[in-house]
Design a protein around this motif. Structure first.
Motif, PDB file in Angstrom:
ATOM      1  N   HIS A 132       0.870  -1.183   0.000  1.00 54.99           N
ATOM      2  CA  HIS A 132       0.000   0.000   0.000  1.00 54.99           C
ATOM      3  C   HIS A 132       0.898   1.222   0.000  1.00 54.99           C
ATOM      4  O   HIS A 132       1.591   1.502   0.989  1.00 54.99           O
ATOM      5  CB  HIS A 132      -0.923   0.004   1.208  1.00 54.99           C
ATOM      6  CG  HIS A 132      -1.869   1.168   1.216  1.00 54.99           C
ATOM      7  ND1 HIS A 132      -2.295   1.793   2.367  1.00 54.99           N
ATOM      8  CD2 HIS A 132      -2.464   1.845   0.189  1.00 54.99           C
ATOM      9  CE1 HIS A 132      -3.104   2.788   2.055  1.00 54.99           C
ATOM     10  NE2 HIS A 132      -3.220   2.843   0.739  1.00 54.99           N
ATOM     11  N   LEU A 133       0.905   1.939  -1.119  1.00 52.20           N
ATOM     12  CA  LEU A 133       1.811   3.071  -1.298  1.00 52.20           C
ATOM     13  C   LEU A 133       1.179   4.367  -0.810  1.00 52.20           C
ATOM     14  O   LEU A 133       0.064   4.713  -1.192  1.00 52.20           O
ATOM     15  CB  LEU A 133       2.169   3.185  -2.782  1.00 52.20           C
ATOM     16  CG  LEU A 133       3.401   3.993  -3.145  1.00 52.20           C
ATOM     17  CD1 LEU A 133       4.654   3.359  -2.569  1.00 52.20           C
ATOM     18  CD2 LEU A 133       3.517   4.105  -4.664  1.00 52.20           C
ATOM     19  N   ASN A 134       1.905   5.081   0.044  1.00 47.79           N
ATOM     20  CA  ASN A 134       1.468   6.375   0.565  1.00 47.79           C
ATOM     21  C   ASN A 134       2.474   7.436   0.116  1.00 47.79           C
ATOM     22  O   ASN A 134       3.668   7.306   0.378  1.00 47.79           O
ATOM     23  CB  ASN A 134       1.421   6.354   2.097  1.00 47.79           C
ATOM     24  CG  ASN A 134       0.530   5.265   2.647  1.00 47.79           C
ATOM     25  OD1 ASN A 134      -0.669   5.447   2.835  1.00 47.79           O
ATOM     26  ND2 ASN A 134       1.109   4.090   2.931  1.00 47.79           N
ATOM     27  N   THR A 135       2.003   8.472  -0.559  1.00 41.77           N
ATOM     28  CA  THR A 135       2.897   9.545  -0.994  1.00 41.77           C
ATOM     29  C   THR A 135       2.630  10.792  -0.160  1.00 41.77           C
ATOM     30  O   THR A 135       1.499  11.265  -0.079  1.00 41.77           O
ATOM     31  CB  THR A 135       2.704   9.857  -2.488  1.00 41.77           C
ATOM     32  OG1 THR A 135       1.335  10.138  -2.746  1.00 41.77           O
ATOM     33  CG2 THR A 135       3.150   8.681  -3.345  1.00 41.77           C
ATOM     34  N   VAL A 136       3.691  11.309   0.454  1.00 40.64           N
ATOM     35  CA  VAL A 136       3.583  12.463   1.349  1.00 40.64           C
ATOM     36  C   VAL A 136       4.774  13.388   1.100  1.00 40.64           C
ATOM     37  O   VAL A 136       5.714  13.037   0.397  1.00 40.64           O
ATOM     38  CB  VAL A 136       3.548  12.028   2.832  1.00 40.64           C
ATOM     39  CG1 VAL A 136       2.381  11.103   3.108  1.00 40.64           C
ATOM     40  CG2 VAL A 136       4.863  11.366   3.231  1.00 40.64           C
ATOM     41  N   SER A 137       4.749  14.567   1.709  1.00 34.30           N
ATOM     42  CA  SER A 137       5.887  15.467   1.626  1.00 34.30           C
ATOM     43  C   SER A 137       7.083  14.834   2.343  1.00 34.30           C
ATOM     44  O   SER A 137       6.916  13.973   3.219  1.00 34.30           O
ATOM     45  CB  SER A 137       5.550  16.822   2.246  1.00 34.30           C
ATOM     46  OG  SER A 137       5.222  16.664   3.616  1.00 34.30           O
ATOM     47  N   TRP A 138       8.290  15.271   1.991  1.00 36.21           N
ATOM     48  CA  TRP A 138       9.513  14.658   2.523  1.00 36.21           C
ATOM     49  C   TRP A 138       9.514  14.584   4.048  1.00 36.21           C
ATOM     50  O   TRP A 138       9.763  13.531   4.626  1.00 36.21           O
ATOM     51  CB  TRP A 138      10.734  15.438   2.017  1.00 36.21           C
ATOM     52  CG  TRP A 138      12.026  15.012   2.627  1.00 36.21           C
ATOM     53  CD1 TRP A 138      12.727  15.652   3.602  1.00 36.21           C
ATOM     54  CD2 TRP A 138      12.776  13.819   2.318  1.00 36.21           C
ATOM     55  NE1 TRP A 138      13.872  14.955   3.909  1.00 36.21           N
ATOM     56  CE2 TRP A 138      13.928  13.829   3.148  1.00 36.21           C
ATOM     57  CE3 TRP A 138      12.584  12.756   1.431  1.00 36.21           C
ATOM     58  CZ2 TRP A 138      14.882  12.818   3.102  1.00 36.21           C
ATOM     59  CZ3 TRP A 138      13.537  11.741   1.390  1.00 36.21           C
ATOM     60  CH2 TRP A 138      14.665  11.774   2.218  1.00 36.21           C
ATOM     61  N   GLU A 139       9.211  15.697   4.711  1.00 34.83           N
ATOM     62  CA  GLU A 139       9.286  15.695   6.179  1.00 34.83           C
ATOM     63  C   GLU A 139       8.249  14.765   6.806  1.00 34.83           C
ATOM     64  O   GLU A 139       8.470  14.190   7.876  1.00 34.83           O
ATOM     65  CB  GLU A 139       9.123  17.118   6.737  1.00 34.83           C
ATOM     66  CG  GLU A 139       7.784  17.777   6.482  1.00 34.83           C
ATOM     67  CD  GLU A 139       7.662  18.465   5.125  1.00 34.83           C
ATOM     68  OE1 GLU A 139       6.661  19.182   4.926  1.00 34.83           O
ATOM     69  OE2 GLU A 139       8.570  18.296   4.284  1.00 34.83           O
ATOM     70  N   ASN A 140       7.113  14.576   6.120  1.00 33.56           N
ATOM     71  CA  ASN A 140       6.062  13.713   6.663  1.00 33.56           C
ATOM     72  C   ASN A 140       6.364  12.228   6.509  1.00 33.56           C
ATOM     73  O   ASN A 140       5.695  11.390   7.124  1.00 33.56           O
ATOM     74  CB  ASN A 140       4.712  14.061   6.046  1.00 33.56           C
ATOM     75  CG  ASN A 140       4.101  15.287   6.700  1.00 33.56           C
ATOM     76  OD1 ASN A 140       4.142  15.434   7.925  1.00 33.56           O
ATOM     77  ND2 ASN A 140       3.554  16.184   5.902  1.00 33.56           N
ATOM     78  N   ILE A 141       7.367  11.895   5.714  1.00 34.60           N
ATOM     79  CA  ILE A 141       7.839  10.505   5.685  1.00 34.60           C
ATOM     80  C   ILE A 141       8.272  10.107   7.096  1.00 34.60           C
ATOM     81  O   ILE A 141       7.856   9.075   7.630  1.00 34.60           O
ATOM     82  CB  ILE A 141       9.026  10.341   4.709  1.00 34.60           C
ATOM     83  CG1 ILE A 141       8.559  10.493   3.261  1.00 34.60           C
ATOM     84  CG2 ILE A 141       9.699   8.974   4.913  1.00 34.60           C
ATOM     85  CD1 ILE A 141       9.687  10.469   2.248  1.00 34.60           C
ATOM     86  N   PHE A 142       9.085  10.944   7.711  1.00 31.42           N
ATOM     87  CA  PHE A 142       9.663  10.625   9.013  1.00 31.42           C
ATOM     88  C   PHE A 142       8.646  10.790  10.141  1.00 31.42           C
ATOM     89  O   PHE A 142       8.658  10.026  11.108  1.00 31.42           O
ATOM     90  CB  PHE A 142      10.907  11.485   9.230  1.00 31.42           C
ATOM     91  CG  PHE A 142      11.933  11.260   8.157  1.00 31.42           C
ATOM     92  CD1 PHE A 142      12.756  10.152   8.187  1.00 31.42           C
ATOM     93  CD2 PHE A 142      12.037  12.129   7.080  1.00 31.42           C
ATOM     94  CE1 PHE A 142      13.684   9.917   7.182  1.00 31.42           C
ATOM     95  CE2 PHE A 142      12.957  11.907   6.072  1.00 31.42           C
ATOM     96  CZ  PHE A 142      13.785  10.800   6.120  1.00 31.42           C
ATOM     97  N   VAL A 143       7.752  11.755  10.000  1.00 26.98           N
ATOM     98  CA  VAL A 143       6.673  11.906  10.976  1.00 26.98           C
ATOM     99  C   VAL A 143       5.826  10.636  11.000  1.00 26.98           C
ATOM    100  O   VAL A 143       5.475  10.118  12.072  1.00 26.98           O
ATOM    101  CB  VAL A 143       5.796  13.130  10.640  1.00 26.98           C
ATOM    102  CG1 VAL A 143       4.559  13.168  11.535  1.00 26.98           C
ATOM    103  CG2 VAL A 143       6.591  14.423  10.791  1.00 26.98           C
TER     104      VAL A 143
END
Length: 340
Positions: A132-143
């Motif tokens: 299940h692929l989730n695409t988010v902004s770079w900083e929200n990857i780590f959040v």
């Protein structure tokens, strides 16, 4: 350009991956991504790439990817934490920024394609999980990794010593950076002195930024001008600034720099550098929350696809065979805290 064969369709397990070259760590101007422009992904065309020296393939930019697949390996799937096994899905997170050929949008402007999702999907196959692929902004990857919302990040994430305080890594590709300049600029980057006083764009919060900041400090210490570091919201703005002369250079992942240079013909890679500094080959790694019990399964799954040949097929279809590794390692030496 002559007509070339289309990217191969779906492939199953088979074959043993050939041993890859040892990673080079020296500076140079030779791109790790060998490309010849033959269309632009934004206009529905295809892009011809040299997967290995002397062989050429076409990148398929359509939403119909016919991804390379492989079989579940029960012994490796059993290593997955019980909560994830019961859920039945692998929650994968990637950056929403468009960066071909790593992660970008197909010609429908909706389907996420690239080498990163392809490798993530292969890992999910081995683990017997639905990706299940989730695409988010770079900083929200780590959040999202911190909160447990996502299981693993496949988004050109560099293994760094600082990040190891919070995350575990399973390496799967070399990390090489590229300095991109306007075509014909005459610039050449071989070290910190070559960017002294230059205006250079870089992504915020990236290891590229860390390297550039360290180089700027080194320049000042040597009595040279500091680097004028600029930040833009997206690659389109950055490349517009490069063409207009508002910046001299853009420092980013070498695959994306080389891909952009080849597909537009308006820029060129004028220097490359290991993502871990002068003394160590940088590595890109699957990234998961520290001590959540998933990293061994990820590394074993990556080693399975390296051994069965599907990993090599994926890198080949995106023109990234030169960045292959021979083995996935759990938490290998990464970008030092002070990177020069």
């Amino acid at each position: 350009m002559s007509t070339l064969p289309q990217v191969p369709g779906s492939a199953r397990t088979g074959g043993v991956a050939t041993a890859r070259r040892s990673a080079a760590v020296a500076l140079g101007v030779t791109s790790a991504l060998l490309l010849a422009a033959c269309g632009n992904p934004s206009d529905g065309g295809t892009t011809a790439v040299a997967a290995t020296k002397g062989t050429t393939t076409r990148i398929n930019n359509s939403p119909d990817q016919n991804r390379v697949t492989t079989d579940k390996v029960d012994s490796i799937a059993a290593e997955v934490p019980e909560a994830i096994r019961k859920r039945g899905t692998l929650e994968i997170v990637e950056s929403s920024g468009s960066a071909a050929p790593l992660t970008y949008y197909a010609t429908d402007n909706r389907t996420v394609i690239g080498v990163e999702p392809d490798i993530a999907y292969l890992v999910a196959d081995v683990l017997g999980l639905k990706p299940h692929l989730n695409t988010v902004s770079w900083e929200n990857i780590f959040v999202g990794l911190d909160s447990g919302k996502y299981d693993v990040g496949f988004s050109n994430i560099t293994d760094t010593e600082e990040r190891k305080e919070k995350y575990d890594f399973a390496s799967y590709r070399e990390d090489n950076l590229g300095f991109e300049a306007k075509k014909g600029s005459g610039l050449k980057v071989t070290g910190p002195k070559d960017v002294a006083g230059r205006t250079v764009a870089v992504g915020s919060g990236t290891n590229q930024e860390k390297l550039l900041v360290e180089w700027s400090k080194e320049d000042v210490k040597a009595g040279l001008e500091p680097v004028d570091i600029k930040y833009y919201q997206n690659d389109s703005d950055t490349h517009l600034a490069l063409q207009s002369g508002r910046i001299d250079l853009y420092l980013g992942p070498n695959p994306t720099a080389a891909y952009h240079a080849a597909t537009t013909g308006k820029s060129e890679v004028v220097g490359t550098y290991s993502g871990a500094g002068a003394g160590l080959q940088g590595l890109i790694a699957a990234t998961t929350k520290k001590d959540n019990g998933l990293v061994k399964a990820l590394a074993d799954a990556l080693n399975e696809i390296i051994d069965n040949g599907t990993y090599a097929k994926v890198l080949g279809r995106w023109g990234l065979s030169a960045e292959a590794v021979t083995k996935s390692q759990v938490n290998p030496p990464g970008l030092p805290r002070t990177n020069k």
